[in-house]
Enzyme design. Sequence first.
Site, short mmCIF file in Angstrom:
data_model
loop_
_atom_site.label_atom_id
_atom_site.label_comp_id
_atom_site.label_asym_id
_atom_site.label_seq_id
_atom_site.Cartn_x
_atom_site.Cartn_y
_atom_site.Cartn_z
N SER A 220 -8.33 -12.18 0.44
CA SER A 220 -9.25 -12.57 1.51
C SER A 220 -10.62 -11.92 1.28
O SER A 220 -11.21 -12.13 0.23
CB SER A 220 -8.64 -12.20 2.86
OG SER A 220 -9.30 -12.86 3.92
N GLU A 340 -3.83 -22.18 4.10
CA GLU A 340 -4.44 -20.93 4.55
C GLU A 340 -4.79 -20.96 6.04
O GLU A 340 -4.45 -20.05 6.80
CB GLU A 340 -5.72 -20.66 3.75
CG GLU A 340 -5.56 -20.57 2.25
CD GLU A 340 -5.44 -19.16 1.74
OE1 GLU A 340 -5.27 -18.23 2.55
OE2 GLU A 340 -5.49 -18.98 0.50
N HIS A 433 -2.49 -18.21 5.45
CA HIS A 433 -3.35 -17.15 4.93
C HIS A 433 -2.66 -15.79 5.07
O HIS A 433 -2.15 -15.45 6.14
CB HIS A 433 -4.67 -17.15 5.72
CG HIS A 433 -5.66 -16.12 5.24
ND1 HIS A 433 -6.20 -16.16 3.99
CD2 HIS A 433 -6.19 -15.03 5.86
CE1 HIS A 433 -7.05 -15.14 3.85
NE2 HIS A 433 -7.04 -14.43 4.96
#
Length: 517
Positions: A220, A340, A433
């Site tokens: 991320s 995600e 995600h």
Amino acid sequence: MHGTGITRRRFLTNTSLAAMSVYGGGLLRAQTSNTTVVPTPSGVLRGSSENGVRVFRGVPFAEPPVGPLRFRKPVPVKPVPIKSGTGERDATHFAAAAMQPGEAKIAQSEDCLYLNVWAPEGKGPYPVFVWIHGGGFTGGQSFAPIFDGAEFASEGIVVITVAYRLGVFGFLDMEPLLGSQYAGSANNALRDLIAALTWVKHNVAAFGGDPARVTVGGESAGAKLADILMGVPEAQGLFHSVISESGGAERIWAASNAAVVAKGFGDAWAKARSETPAGLLTDPADALIKLQQSFTATWPQHFPLRCELDGSLISRLPIETIAAGSTRGKRLLIGTNRDESALFVGPHPAHDATPGDLGNVAVEKFAPVYAKYKALYPEMNDEQRRIRALTAEEYWIPSMRVVDAHVEGGGAAWMYRLDFAPSSGRYKGDAYHSEDLGLVWDKPNRDIDNAEDEARLAKQIHAAWVSFIRGSTPASAGLPSWPAYRSDTRPTMVLDAQSRVETKPNEAELRLWDGVL
């Protein structure tokens, strides 16, 4: 599908959730420990030996960025022992996390520039894995339990997890508010990471690590910072491979945009505090974080706190520098999760990401692309199409741009997409995600119906990452042969209960974004 989604803004104000709470099982093994001492160029460290792994927690790599060093470039740590009389620096406890919102349960401090080391007991030389945590540039910790490096270390890898300044302390250009001596301060977090990598270069051999085999990786925001570092000339001698999980190098302002954000924050400060900007240098850190929360919640663009093209550390877009050859000869393992944005988008529009939650493009550019998704994916419902388009905008397309630039510039790369999804629970059917974290660090979710499949895949993915960090092709028993990436055919390892290699996956969707992102 799943229940009501959470916006990214809300998610990123509680970064313990971002780091680990979606995992039902990440259990840490029982530990027995003894003291271990290592002399390094930066001083003698006293850590612990735990089940055959040497662990050093809370190791400083820069001077505390407090007082006159607030908003300044990091200063290399002085090799002065803290514990007088013994000549040893205690490294048995994690240091406080960087200042951030929504974290009442962990210690926070401006004095946050520390790293943690997990090292095999032998002499090496071992490859090195430097991990950058995520958290939207405003949160996260280097010591989240899921980032325990003992398993990697037991397999012959020195693992180092690093902290960096967050939010306004690491990603706000203070020059318009405080003067030219603070130029480029929106890149302080990047400079912190460069300082940490410099410390690694000079000190890692003391732990058996090989300074010529350093892989920097993250997930991320951590992956985005790793990808941006690929395009920073000053960082190029400090790492040799990169692992990017849900990243991209788009999260960077032009200097003019950074100045607008700075003015907006300064106006908010003056209104809330009835002070001149000089108060930013001396007021308590938690006062700045409190204002940061309201500022980021109301600013019209998502992620207003980000790196900038300062003309010094970064003089051109990192993606351009990468394509021009900044990572020539380096290796890249990069990929995203199929769904995600399922972590943030729910079935009810009132709970969806708002236009301001777009991370990389303006809504005016996004809307025409999104309008084409219904024709492209007629079998999907509205929620699935929203997840698909937002996933592309935030993670997949930026990652594609990085891998194509890297290969164009003379680097080698391996691409993946994580398709494995839990068969029960809130995120049933979605490869959401942060799901990759439990797989890479071999701490799979034990609270889903297909937990056995996930545990098996975690072993495969973890082993593939170990293979890559050691300098080989990512590979493990149970995975097909993983071909190197080529921009013309885009071979991609699809990680699932039964993994497979796909050529040109989702080509029509990829073409929708040409010229947009």
